[in-house]
Scaffold this active site. Structure first.
Site, PDB file in Angstrom:
ATOM      1  N   ASN A  11      15.630 -49.086 -29.408  1.00 11.75           N
ATOM      2  CA  ASN A  11      15.666 -50.548 -29.487  1.00 11.75           C
ATOM      3  C   ASN A  11      17.102 -50.909 -29.829  1.00 11.75           C
ATOM      4  O   ASN A  11      17.567 -50.616 -30.943  1.00 11.75           O
ATOM      5  CB  ASN A  11      14.698 -51.051 -30.555  1.00 11.75           C
ATOM      6  CG  ASN A  11      14.719 -52.565 -30.693  1.00 11.75           C
ATOM      7  OD1 ASN A  11      15.761 -53.209 -30.613  1.00 11.75           O
ATOM      8  ND2 ASN A  11      13.565 -53.145 -30.946  1.00 11.75           N
ATOM      9  N   GLU A  39      14.299 -54.436 -26.435  1.00 14.80           N
ATOM     10  CA  GLU A  39      14.957 -55.613 -26.995  1.00 14.80           C
ATOM     11  C   GLU A  39      16.383 -55.743 -26.429  1.00 14.80           C
ATOM     12  O   GLU A  39      17.361 -55.914 -27.141  1.00 14.80           O
ATOM     13  CB  GLU A  39      14.985 -55.571 -28.524  1.00 14.80           C
ATOM     14  CG  GLU A  39      14.983 -56.965 -29.135  1.00 14.80           C
ATOM     15  CD  GLU A  39      14.742 -56.990 -30.637  1.00 14.80           C
ATOM     16  OE1 GLU A  39      14.883 -58.094 -31.196  1.00 14.80           O
ATOM     17  OE2 GLU A  39      14.407 -55.949 -31.236  1.00 14.80           O
ATOM     18  N   TYR A 114       7.906 -52.182 -25.529  1.00 12.48           N
ATOM     19  CA  TYR A 114       8.306 -52.916 -26.727  1.00 12.48           C
ATOM     20  C   TYR A 114       7.127 -53.747 -27.200  1.00 12.48           C
ATOM     21  O   TYR A 114       6.844 -54.822 -26.676  1.00 12.48           O
ATOM     22  CB  TYR A 114       9.521 -53.795 -26.430  1.00 12.48           C
ATOM     23  CG  TYR A 114       9.982 -54.646 -27.595  1.00 12.48           C
ATOM     24  CD1 TYR A 114      10.032 -54.131 -28.884  1.00 12.48           C
ATOM     25  CD2 TYR A 114      10.360 -55.961 -27.401  1.00 12.48           C
ATOM     26  CE1 TYR A 114      10.459 -54.912 -29.949  1.00 12.48           C
ATOM     27  CE2 TYR A 114      10.801 -56.755 -28.462  1.00 12.48           C
ATOM     28  CZ  TYR A 114      10.844 -56.216 -29.732  1.00 12.48           C
ATOM     29  OH  TYR A 114      11.262 -56.988 -30.791  1.00 12.48           O
ATOM     30  N   ASP A 154       9.896 -48.915 -28.998  1.00 20.09           N
ATOM     31  CA  ASP A 154       9.596 -49.519 -30.289  1.00 20.09           C
ATOM     32  C   ASP A 154       8.158 -50.019 -30.225  1.00 20.09           C
ATOM     33  O   ASP A 154       7.895 -51.092 -29.704  1.00 20.09           O
ATOM     34  CB  ASP A 154      10.580 -50.664 -30.545  1.00 20.09           C
ATOM     35  CG  ASP A 154      10.319 -51.387 -31.850  1.00 20.09           C
ATOM     36  OD1 ASP A 154       9.379 -50.992 -32.568  1.00 20.09           O
ATOM     37  OD2 ASP A 154      11.039 -52.359 -32.139  1.00 20.09           O
ATOM     38  N   ASN A 156       6.264 -50.582 -32.865  1.00 25.91           N
ATOM     39  CA  ASN A 156       6.076 -51.523 -33.983  1.00 25.91           C
ATOM     40  C   ASN A 156       4.818 -51.275 -34.809  1.00 25.91           C
ATOM     41  O   ASN A 156       4.238 -52.219 -35.353  1.00 25.91           O
ATOM     42  CB  ASN A 156       6.101 -52.968 -33.471  1.00 25.91           C
ATOM     43  CG  ASN A 156       7.471 -53.601 -33.718  1.00 25.91           C
ATOM     44  OD1 ASN A 156       8.072 -53.429 -34.781  1.00 25.91           O
ATOM     45  ND2 ASN A 156       7.968 -54.327 -32.726  1.00 25.91           N
ATOM     46  N   ASP A 267      19.746 -51.635 -35.587  1.00 33.82           N
ATOM     47  CA  ASP A 267      18.956 -51.364 -36.786  1.00 33.82           C
ATOM     48  C   ASP A 267      17.915 -50.277 -36.527  1.00 33.82           C
ATOM     49  O   ASP A 267      17.239 -49.830 -37.456  1.00 33.82           O
ATOM     50  CB  ASP A 267      18.290 -52.637 -37.309  1.00 33.82           C
ATOM     51  CG  ASP A 267      17.484 -53.383 -36.256  1.00 33.82           C
ATOM     52  OD1 ASP A 267      17.585 -53.051 -35.064  1.00 33.82           O
ATOM     53  OD2 ASP A 267      16.748 -54.324 -36.630  1.00 33.82           O
ATOM     54  N   HIS A 268      17.793 -49.826 -35.282  1.00 32.96           N
ATOM     55  CA  HIS A 268      16.959 -48.685 -34.917  1.00 32.96           C
ATOM     56  C   HIS A 268      17.846 -47.492 -34.574  1.00 32.96           C
ATOM     57  O   HIS A 268      18.987 -47.659 -34.122  1.00 32.96           O
ATOM     58  CB  HIS A 268      16.103 -48.994 -33.692  1.00 32.96           C
ATOM     59  CG  HIS A 268      15.055 -50.037 -33.912  1.00 32.96           C
ATOM     60  ND1 HIS A 268      13.717 -49.740 -34.006  1.00 32.96           N
ATOM     61  CD2 HIS A 268      15.149 -51.387 -34.055  1.00 32.96           C
ATOM     62  CE1 HIS A 268      13.026 -50.853 -34.187  1.00 32.96           C
ATOM     63  NE2 HIS A 268      13.877 -51.871 -34.217  1.00 32.96           N
TER      64      HIS A 268
END
Length: 277
Positions: A11, A39, A114, A154, A156, A267-268
């Protein structure tokens, strides 16, 4: 003779921002054959310009500009690709992209996915469950389509307590709700099953858990709050889920966690898996 295949998934939290912060240097050095992005948050021309001419790019943008977006980039062009997921009235744009690639005389099917982040008790969570329902329905079809298939991205959801550092404080939050984790029980088997992650459920294999074993993490996402990254207070929500036949070909699994907070470009962290086809 087997053909080596390196597939990475990440991501990027906006591909243009990721490139400004150093993604290009990572990609140039990593020897990736197929790259799955989530993303993306950009137009197709932005993706192709950033990656360069050596990559063949498939990109499915979200209906709302600047949101979501998934892509698959490869050294060789895909033979076929698909983007529809779920019922015709369900908007999965920017969240599901399948493609078939010829590797060593075999076809490997790769999905960049995603899943919605969700928010407990809101319409966002309803949309997340709709997506998870559609994904769960598609997985047996994928396995029937090709025994060498992998769904990555991702997703989630932290499946088990091993997947979130502070799991006790998150049992009522989206990403670790019992209802969400139950989807992964159905896909991989429940932790209590004797053949969990080895043929239980729908038969798919969580390559990260198989590689790491019964240990915390390795995490793939860290909140920007506090010192989550420095303290490794993370979540493992980025996966490569493979059919058993493809899982049997894995030779290496790595989470490319940055050496320091300042060196991160998303951030991933990328999940990189080597296969021998």
């Amino acid at each position: 003779m087997a053909t080596p295949l390196r597939i990475a998934s990440v991501n990027v939290n906006g591909i243009r921002a990721a490139y400004r912060n150093g993604m290009g240097a990572w990609l140039d050095a990593r020897g990736v054959d197929i790259l799955a992005l989530q993303e993306v948050r950009a137009e197709t021309e932005h993706v192709t310009e950033l990656l360069g001419d050596e990559w063949s790019v498939l990109h499915d943008a979200a209906t709302a500009k600047g949101r979501a977006g998934v892509a698959l980039a490869s050294r060789g062009a895909a033979t076929i690709h698909r983007v529809e997921l779920g019922a015709p009235d369900f908007d999965s744009a920017g969240r599901w992209l399948e493609a078939d690639f010829e590797v060593g005389g075999r076809i490997v099917t790769v999905v960049s996915a995603y899943v919605h982040s969700g928010e407990a008790g809101t319409p966002k969570q309803v949309e997340k469950y709709k997506f998870l329902d559609a994904m769960q329905a598609r997985l047996p079809e994928l396995a029937a389509h090709n025994e060498l298939s992998v769904v990555m991205g991702d997703l989630n959801v932290g499946h088990r307590t091993l997947d979130i550092k502070n799991w006790k404080g998150n049992v009522k939050r989206a990403g670790f709700l019992p209802e969400e984790r139950a989807y992964f029980d159905r896909i991989l088997g429940a932790e209590r099953d004797a053949d969990y992650n080895a043929g239980a459920g729908l038969g798919w294999v969580d390559l990260g858990r198989r590689a790491a074993g019964e240990v915390d993490g390795p995490y793939t996402w860290w909140s920007a709050r506090g010192q989550a990254f420095d303290n490794d207070t993370g979540w493992r929500i980025d996966y490569q889920l493979a059919t058993p036949a493809l899982a049997a070909s894995v030779t290496s699994y790595t989470v490319d966690r940055a050496a320091s907070y300042s060196e991160r470009w998303s951030d991933h962290a990328p999940v990189v898996v080597d296969y021998s086809i």
